[in-house]
Scaffold this active site. Structure first.
Site, PDB file in Angstrom:
ATOM      1  N   GLY A 211     -37.910 -16.556   3.918  1.00  0.00           N
ATOM      2  CA  GLY A 211     -39.359 -16.589   3.894  1.00  0.00           C
ATOM      3  C   GLY A 211     -40.036 -15.974   2.689  1.00  0.00           C
TER       4      GLY A 211
ATOM      5  CG  HIS B  81     -39.888 -21.436   6.162  1.00  0.00           C
ATOM      6  ND1 HIS B  81     -40.726 -20.501   5.590  1.00  0.00           N
ATOM      7  CD2 HIS B  81     -38.892 -21.630   5.280  1.00  0.00           C
ATOM      8  CE1 HIS B  81     -40.255 -20.152   4.407  1.00  0.00           C
ATOM      9  NE2 HIS B  81     -39.131 -20.820   4.191  1.00  0.00           N
ATOM     10  CG  LEU B  82     -36.639 -20.696  12.232  1.00  0.00           C
ATOM     11  CD1 LEU B  82     -36.099 -20.956  13.629  1.00  0.00           C
ATOM     12  CD2 LEU B  82     -36.536 -19.234  11.868  1.00  0.00           C
ATOM     13  CG  HIS B  83     -34.245 -22.304   5.082  1.00  0.00           C
ATOM     14  ND1 HIS B  83     -34.483 -23.137   4.004  1.00  0.00           N
ATOM     15  CD2 HIS B  83     -35.064 -21.233   4.929  1.00  0.00           C
ATOM     16  CE1 HIS B  83     -35.400 -22.585   3.235  1.00  0.00           C
ATOM     17  NE2 HIS B  83     -35.773 -21.431   3.769  1.00  0.00           N
TER      18      HIS B  83
ATOM     19  CB  ILE C 136     -38.341 -30.939  -2.226  1.00  0.00           C
ATOM     20  CG1 ILE C 136     -38.881 -29.543  -2.540  1.00  0.00           C
ATOM     21  CG2 ILE C 136     -39.361 -31.787  -1.482  1.00  0.00           C
ATOM     22  CD1 ILE C 136     -40.057 -29.531  -3.502  1.00  0.00           C
TER      23      ILE C 136
END
Length: 148
Positions: free
Chosen positions: A86, A93-95, A30
């Site tokens: 993180g 999580h991986l961006h 988002i």
């Protein structure tokens, strides 16, 4: 304690899903740094990168590469970037995002004012690119559901 990402995966909080398999999901953020910015998130609640098993990291890396390739194709970016921080959510999580230069790869560039319709459109573009690249089996039927 259930993480924010687990609540998104479980459908308790809305998400824009572009990928789902037995190990992980991918949904768009988002607060994108660039259009198409997505998060590769394991279904398992692993607190951070160095706590993950080799097998899990390998799977996440392959999915991130697949998503990054689709982003490059769809947005015409010369690179796909992967960022691991993180700090904002204690769930690995991986961006993954289309990237044009290193200077733009900063969370200070994240945009929190993007209208929902634009976020939806970017997620649909990424879903279409993944389907076009032959990964339709992993693209959920509905944008807002991680179920296949």
């Amino acid at each position: 304690m259930t993480t924010l990402f687990t609540r998104i995966i479980d459908g308790q909080i809305p998400g824009r899903f572009v990928w789902a398999d037995d190990v992980c999901v991918v949904f768009t953020t988002i607060a994108p740094i660039t259009d198409g910015h997505a998060l590769v998130v394991p279904r398992e609640e692993v607190v951070e990168y160095t706590a993950a098993s080799d097998a899990l990291l390998g799977h996440l890396a392959v999915v991130a590469r697949t998503v990054g390739s689709a982003q490059q194709s769809e947005w015409g970016a010369p690179r796909a970037a992967v960022l691991v921080a993180g700090f904002e959510v204690p769930h690995l999580h991986l961006h993954v995002l289309p990237a044009w230069d290193e200077a733009s790869l900063s969370f200070r560039n994240a945009r929190s004012d993007v209208p929902a319709a634009e976020l939806d459109a970017a997620a649909e573009r990424l879903r279409d690119a993944l389907r076009a690249a032959g990964h339709g089996a992993h693209v959920p039927a509905a944008l807002t559901s991680p179920a296949l």
